[in-house]
Design a protein around this motif. Sequence first.
Motif: not given
Length: 177
Positions: A1-8, A46-49, A69-83
């Motif tokens: 499982m990977t930890k992600y930050a999802v930014f809407l 969240c976490t996801a496979e 609505y016309d949704a767009w997200v940017v996703i970073l995993d935890l190591p990317q966010l920490e960096a």
Amino acid sequence: MTKYAVFLRGINVGGINVKMADLRAALATLPLTRVKTLLASGNVVCTAEADAPELKTMVENLLREKFGYDAWVVILDLPQLEAVIAASPWPADDPARHSYVTLSSDPAVLDELARHGGELPGVELARLSPHALAWPVPVGGTPDSPFSKLSARPRYKSTTTTRNLRTLLKCRDTLAS
């Protein structure tokens, strides 16, 4: 499982109003675990496979179908966010200015923003990663900031979103716990 930050992008602004409880309920229909929303501005951890591109597609499709609505997200995993956080040259707690980070799902878009933003008088920029560009602005000056106006142009809507560095710290801390 990977930890992600999802930014809407663009949630709870411009007439797009989504209650965080409704957002969590909708996201519960996806193959995610440990889903939490932070603040009311479209920050989800969240976490996801799934890998990041798969997760991006799932979340955007869900938001479009569920909330219309016309949704767009940017996703970073935890190591990317920490960096990204570690690379920021400006502190999160400066009482005189806010430290913002523009995140993008397309590094070429950040290249363009950096090029055009660097041409604006008084704008300071720092590339933090292929997916992040930092910029400070005096407290109270965010809406009038030349870089804020540049990055808000419609051409960047589908690939970018901006967060205060303090918000990124909250997302990181929640994911790390």
